[in-house]
Design an enzyme around this catalytic site. Structure first.
Site, PDB file in Angstrom:
ATOM      1  N   ASP A 157      -2.964  10.770   2.749  1.00  0.00           N
ATOM      2  CA  ASP A 157      -4.404  10.237   2.818  1.00  0.00           C
ATOM      3  C   ASP A 157      -5.392  11.257   3.654  1.00  0.00           C
ATOM      4  OD1 ASP A 157      -6.788   8.739   3.174  1.00  0.00           O
ATOM      5  OD2 ASP A 157      -5.887   7.468   4.864  1.00  0.00           O
ATOM      6  N   GLU A 180      -9.501   3.345   1.963  1.00  0.00           N
ATOM      7  CA  GLU A 180      -8.957   3.188   0.754  1.00  0.00           C
ATOM      8  C   GLU A 180      -7.886   2.259   0.494  1.00  0.00           C
ATOM      9  OE1 GLU A 180      -5.837   4.852   2.725  1.00  0.00           O
ATOM     10  OE2 GLU A 180      -7.736   5.258   2.830  1.00  0.00           O
ATOM     11  N   LYS A 207     -10.427  13.168   7.230  1.00  0.00           N
ATOM     12  CA  LYS A 207      -9.983  12.834   8.642  1.00  0.00           C
ATOM     13  C   LYS A 207      -9.945  14.243   9.335  1.00  0.00           C
ATOM     14  CE  LYS A 207      -6.609   9.390   7.406  1.00  0.00           C
ATOM     15  NZ  LYS A 207      -7.115   8.225   8.240  1.00  0.00           N
ATOM     16  N   ASP A 222     -12.440   6.440   3.668  1.00  0.00           N
ATOM     17  CA  ASP A 222     -10.980   6.285   4.403  1.00  0.00           C
ATOM     18  C   ASP A 222     -10.412   4.886   4.708  1.00  0.00           C
ATOM     19  OD1 ASP A 222      -9.034   7.526   5.706  1.00  0.00           O
ATOM     20  OD2 ASP A 222      -9.991   7.631   7.591  1.00  0.00           O
ATOM     21  N   ARG A 272      -7.254  -0.915   1.698  1.00  0.00           N
ATOM     22  CA  ARG A 272      -7.624  -2.112   1.331  1.00  0.00           C
ATOM     23  C   ARG A 272      -8.126  -2.482  -0.096  1.00  0.00           C
ATOM     24  NH1 ARG A 272     -11.985  -2.186   5.731  1.00  0.00           N
ATOM     25  NH2 ARG A 272     -10.081  -1.202   6.482  1.00  0.00           N
ATOM     26  N   ASP A 309       1.695   6.996   5.240  1.00  0.00           N
ATOM     27  CA  ASP A 309       0.315   5.920   4.804  1.00  0.00           C
ATOM     28  C   ASP A 309       1.190   5.079   3.649  1.00  0.00           C
ATOM     29  OD1 ASP A 309      -1.527   4.450   5.673  1.00  0.00           O
ATOM     30  OD2 ASP A 309      -3.103   5.740   4.632  1.00  0.00           O
ATOM     31  N   LYS A 315       0.796  -0.988   0.061  1.00  0.00           N
ATOM     32  CA  LYS A 315      -0.164  -0.079  -0.004  1.00  0.00           C
ATOM     33  C   LYS A 315       0.944   1.244  -0.064  1.00  0.00           C
ATOM     34  CE  LYS A 315      -3.037   2.742   2.911  1.00  0.00           C
ATOM     35  NZ  LYS A 315      -3.851   2.558   4.377  1.00  0.00           N
TER      36      LYS A 315
END
Length: 518
Positions: free
Chosen positions: A277, A357, A284, A355, A359, A295, A272
């Protein structure tokens, strides 16, 4: 002082080039400090280091009772010791069942940094540890910690504002072959830290790709950068709002390491790489966006592992690293909850929260990995590596959360043992029927639901049920391919401080050991 007969010298620590290799020598004249990492009381662990060291430690122990336990490193004047400096880094007694080799890493990093602060440039690291299986890699773990302590952020290096670092590292009792392996691993960890720890504009998606192209030049690793991500529908959806800004546009990077000779194993890893993010339209808030440039730690770890494999020259194993590099922006083109998007595997995914995202990115990468595995790959196994959830830290603290399907159980057993010895312990869970029920379709319009509307930390089994989603959305469910998911959300940076914590490089040493033939 007795001769320190086996040392590793590593130069140019900031970049750690491929030629950072061992140079065994009996001379200690080049060293200008000795860093002693040992259990407490430290006076009992100076045997074989000569009378100069023994006399200084005994005098210090009489004067300072803190040396009977664990304490911060101290610097002592030591005539007869290289550089006239002795740095003592006591670890505590290490007699409890819960003690592990991370104590060595922590003390070595702190002791080595203290030596540099004291003015040393070429310290010699000496590690003493209990004679127990869990400390079998104590010297190697200490050496890696010493090397890692000298990494400085890419932004500081490029601005020529990096603090002074060591010119070389020497480690007592480290065989030349092992020293070369550790230097290779550190090359990979340095790449991982640069990708993970660098701010979101300097390390926007395609700039990560450029860094990979530079890092893998002349290594034999094939680098393919896909700037059109239309073949990855979930990745494409996450990146929709970011495409209006040229430098934020997404890409998928494929790193393909193929050794000479017979390939007996194929390891495919999805990483990932969310370079920033915002949470998307599920924004967020309350300050939780700070640190979200980290991230991309999963992509950093995968790239670093492939780089380490190339430096190690691993034999018999093909390693394919897949990096999904995306900025999860918010804007008029944002993907939103309630959308239904077909994954690369053709699975209809109902979006529950923008949020969640990571996966989605992994699902499309794992679908590609499945395709590669089923196209004649030798003995394939799939991994996903990601800073996926906050729940993993809520549940396990500073441990990697590991979960696998039934076919991968023996492989995770082996990785578990190796990770413990290399100071990167796992907390293992198993997929449960409740995880699959949680992401089950609620209507005939979808095949799987990506998430609920809550943050993972507020959701029961918040880092376990994403495995079920990945299994389904990637098309892996029902296949016999072994699949291991590693959630590094709690260990990607030190102290779980996502904004200022130093990137760790976890789990590169453990996976490198896993990939090395027994």
């Amino acid at each position: 002082m007795t001769s320190f007969a086996a040392m590793v010298h590593v130069t140019s620590l900031a970049g750690l080039p491929l030629n950072a290799l061992a140079e065994p020598t009996a001379a200690t004249a080049a060293c200008d400090a000795v860093v002693l990492v040992a259990p407490s009381p430290i006076v009992k662990h100076v045997g074989g280091l000569g009378p100069a060291v023994g006399a200084v430690v005994e005098a210090a122990a009489r004067a300072d009772g803190a040396l009977e336990g664990r304490c911060a490193p101290i610097v002592l004047p030591a005539p007869g010791v290289p550089g006239g400096r002795l740095v003592l880094a006591p670890m505590g007694a290490l007699t409890e069942d819960v003690d592990d080799v991370r104590s060595v890493a922590e003390a070595a990093a702190a002791g080595f940094a203290r030596a540099i602060d004291a003015g040393a440039s070429r310290p010699l690291l000496v590690v003493r540890a209990p004679d127990a299986p869990r400390f079998a890699r104590a010297i190697e773990v200490g050496a890696l910690a010493a090397l890692g302590s000298q990494w400085t952020p890419l932004e500081a290096r490029e601005a020529e504002m990096a603090p002074r670092t060591a010119e070389s590292v020497a480690v007592l009792g480290l065989p030349e072959a092992r020293a070369r392996e550790l230097a290779a691993i550190e090359v990979g960890r340095a790449l991982c830290r640069d990708i993970t720890g660098t701010e979101p504009e300097r390390m926007a998606p395609r700039r990560v790709a450029e860094m990979c192209e530079a890092a893998f030049a002349r290594t034999g690793v094939l680098v393919k950068v896909e700037r059109n991500v239309d073949d990855y529908p979930l990745i494409s959806a996450v990146s929709r709002a970011s495409r209006v800004v040229e430098r934020h546009r997404p890409c998928v990077v494929r790193l393909d390491y193929r050794p000479r000779g017979e390939i007996r194993r194929t390891v495919l890893l999805a990483g990932k790489g969310v370079t920033y993010d915002t949470g998307g339209v599920d924004l967020k808030t309350d300050g939780h966006m700070a640190g979200m440039s980290r991230d991309k730690g999963g992509a950093g770890a995968v790239a670093g592992l492939v780089r380490a494999a190339a430096a190690l020259g691993l034999e018999g194993v093909r390693i394919v690293g897949l990096l999904g590099l995306v900025r999860n922006s918010v804007g008029e083109e944002s993907y939103v909850s309630d959308e239904i998007i077909r994954s690369r595997a053709g699975v209809r995914v109902r979006i529950g929260n923008t949020d969640a995202e990571g996966r989605l990115i992994l699902a499309d990468l794992l679908a590609l990995a499945r395709e590669l595995a089923q196209s004649g790959a030798a003995d394939p196994i799939l991994f996903s590596v990601a800073t996926l959830t906050g729940h993993v830290y809520r549940a396990h603290g500073p441990y990697t959360g590991a979960i696998c399907n039934g076919a991968a159980q023996p492989e995770l057993d082996r990785l578990d043992v190796l990770a413990e010895r290399w100071g990167e312990p796992l907390e293992r869970v198993r997929p449960r029927r409740e995880d699959y029920a949680f992401v089950a379709p609620r209507s005939s319009a979808e095949d799987v639901v990506s998430s609920n509307r809550l943050a993972s930390v507020n959701t029961p089994r918040g880092h376990q049920y994403p495995f079920a989603f990945l299994d389904i959305a990637s098309g892996l469910k029902g296949s016999t391919l072994p699949f291991i998911h590693l959630d590094i959300g709690g260990v990607s940076v030190e102290s779980a401080d996502w904004q200022f914590g130093r990137p760790t490089g976890v789990p590169i040493p453990s996976l490198a050991a896993y990939l090395t033939p027994d």
